[in-house]
Design a protein around this motif. Structure first.
Motif: not given
Length: 129
Positions: A4-12, A83-89
């Protein structure tokens, strides 16, 4: 092997996405207890209590009232780190935390930045989106 690329990350914080995050980190640790007894020539240990901390770095946004502003010193929050993003799975880490510190910095030739540190309180969970 998934990469995974770092730009996939999200913080909530709760269900709100924290704006302008540039990086974040998550550290999990465990204390150990020594179980070594007499006549043994090598130390032995057992795992005891686990804990976790996280840090979030980004560009300061005083208008991000449900994200950055909600992460004020002393606040009790639920933090989710994707870390991976917010896509399903995709898997993410989540837990209750107390905001330990918030620092802001500025320089004449740069942007105003923010750094937030949280201490987990309770277990860290891993869940799929």
């Amino acid at each position: 092997m998934a990469i995974h690329k770092g730009n996939e990350g999200v913080v909530k914080v709760g269900s709100a996405t924290v704006l302008n995050v540039r990086s974040f980190s998550l550290e999990e640790s465990a204390t150990t207890l020594e179980t070594t007894t007499m006549t043994v020539t090598a130390a032995t240990h057992v795992s005891n209590i686990t804990s976790w901390t996280a840090s979030i770095d980004g560009l300061w946004d005083p208008d991000d009232s449900t994200g950055q502003v909600a992460l004020s010193s002393g606040a009790s929050v639920t933090v989710s780190l994707y870390m991976e993003g917010v896509a399903s799975g995709d898997k993410y880490y989540s837990g209750s935390a107390i905001v330990n510190s918030v620092s802001r910095s500025s320089s004449y030739d740069g942007l105003v930045e923010i750094s937030i540190s949280v201490q987990g309180t309770g277990a860290l969970t891993v869940t799929a989106v």
